[in-house]
Enzyme design. Structure first.
Site, PDB file in Angstrom:
ATOM      1  N   ASP A 149     -25.805 -29.467   3.113  1.00  0.00           N
ATOM      2  CA  ASP A 149     -25.003 -28.282   3.418  1.00  0.00           C
ATOM      3  C   ASP A 149     -25.381 -27.655   4.751  1.00  0.00           C
ATOM      4  O   ASP A 149     -24.756 -26.679   5.178  1.00  0.00           O
ATOM      5  CB  ASP A 149     -25.089 -27.256   2.287  1.00  0.00           C
ATOM      6  CG  ASP A 149     -26.501 -26.797   1.984  1.00  0.00           C
ATOM      7  OD1 ASP A 149     -27.422 -27.635   1.979  1.00  0.00           O
ATOM      8  OD2 ASP A 149     -26.706 -25.587   1.730  1.00  0.00           O
ATOM      9  N   HIS A 150     -26.384 -28.211   5.424  1.00  0.00           N
ATOM     10  CA  HIS A 150     -26.796 -27.712   6.733  1.00  0.00           C
ATOM     11  C   HIS A 150     -26.550 -28.728   7.850  1.00  0.00           C
ATOM     12  O   HIS A 150     -26.634 -28.355   9.022  1.00  0.00           O
ATOM     13  CB  HIS A 150     -28.280 -27.331   6.705  1.00  0.00           C
ATOM     14  CG  HIS A 150     -28.575 -26.185   5.791  1.00  0.00           C
ATOM     15  ND1 HIS A 150     -28.829 -24.908   6.230  1.00  0.00           N
ATOM     16  CD2 HIS A 150     -28.646 -26.119   4.435  1.00  0.00           C
ATOM     17  CE1 HIS A 150     -29.049 -24.108   5.204  1.00  0.00           C
ATOM     18  NE2 HIS A 150     -28.936 -24.829   4.095  1.00  0.00           N
TER      19      HIS A 150
END
Length: 309
Positions: free
Chosen positions: A67-68
């Site tokens: 998610d990063h």
């Protein structure tokens, strides 16, 4: 400088929050932006908000969770497709170089600009120039995860126009010399000292952006007297056991860090999708038990760094 929040959710996107990405728009004369993390869909978010992809100069990655980082390959290739030719530098933990290289090679992608990737293995200064110093240190998460401190260098003082007028000095090249700290000798033999007509330098602004982390004193050190601290708040206090299990922070943890670091403004982000528009205010209230100046980030939020909360 100001912060633009492109994604403020945790783990997976929701209808109201994309996954993590934050842009720091640098002073106007620099004409550049710095990005912190690039979750999936970040380039779609850029289309919605006042961010120019061709101005991207540096990308700072906190850690390798999807998610990063899953938005990075698309972002890099879109920047090239838009005609950007200026170099781009990526900073991140071990693994970021292999991730980017593999994505580029297996997708047969070619970039029209130079890409430089730096893997951070020790704490300390990761980059500096005439405008700012960026330091990084490792936080407390279940994978190696970094926090970043961006510290502007002191800004030149302001010319005292009334004083210059009294001295009979008209606007011209001498103004610039005085502002830069040089003394000026006039045709009549008088010498004007810079310190007499220029105010003292202004302290630079400080922005601290942390990756995923549970409470740790490293966060406090990175955030020391920052103008703005961006801290994750994945869970509320009622889910403290979950926060501990996954090595995330609660809202109270974030407030505690802000209080102990003596920052001016705390912004909570990386919000779990379990909190909707009706319950997310609870996180703000919990953080405020330890620190008074709290903002809950939302996608599209723009925060001037020098702004009082």
């Amino acid at each position: 400088m100001d912060l633009v929040f492109l994604g403020t959710g945790a783990g997976i996107p929701s209808p109201t929050r994309n996954v993590t990405s934050i842009v720091l728009r640098m002073p106007q004369e620099r004409q550049s932006i710095w990005m912190f993390d690039c979750g999936e869909g970040t380039q779609q978010q850029i289309l919605k908000y006042p961010v120019k992809l061709h101005q991207l100069e540096k990308l700072f990655v906190t850690h390798m969770h999807g998610d990063h980082v899953f938005g990075i390959p698309g972002l890099l290739t879109s920047r090239s497709s838009q005609g950007a030719v200026s170099p781009l530098t990526v900073y991140g933990p071990e693994g970021i170089k292999a991730f980017i290289q593999t994505a580029m090679e297996t997708s047969f992608s070619h970039l029209g600009y130079d890409l430089d990737v730096h893997e951070i293995t020790t704490s300390g200064i990761v980059t500096e120039d005439h405008h700012a110093i960026v330091t990084a240190d490792f936080l407390q998460h279940n994978v190696p995860c970094l926090g970043y401190r961006v510290e502007e260098r002191p800004q030149l003082g302001s010319l005292q126009a009334d004083r210059l007028k009294e001295l009979g000095l008209k606007p011209g090249p001498e103004y610039g010399l005085l502002k830069q700290g040089h003394n000026v000798t006039l045709p009549d033999g008088r010498t004007i000292l810079s310190k007499d007509v220029v105010s003292p330098p202004h302290p630079g602004q400080v922005v601290t952006i942390l990756g995923d982390t549970s409470y740790t004193e490293t966060s406090i050190a990175l955030a020391n007297k920052a103008n703005v601290l961006v801290h994750e708040s994945t869970f509320g206090d009622e889910a403290a056991q979950l926060a501990a299990k996954y090595m995330h922070a609660t809202a109270s943890d974030a407030g505690k860090v802000a209080n102990q670091a003596k920052v001016k403004h705390l912004i909570l982000t990386h919000i779990s999708q379990r909190y909707d528009s009706k319950t997310v205010s609870m996180l703000k209230s919990q953080a405020e038990q330890n620190f008074p100046h709290v903002t809950i980030a939302a996608d599209g939020l723009i925060v001037p760094v020098a702004q009082k909360p």
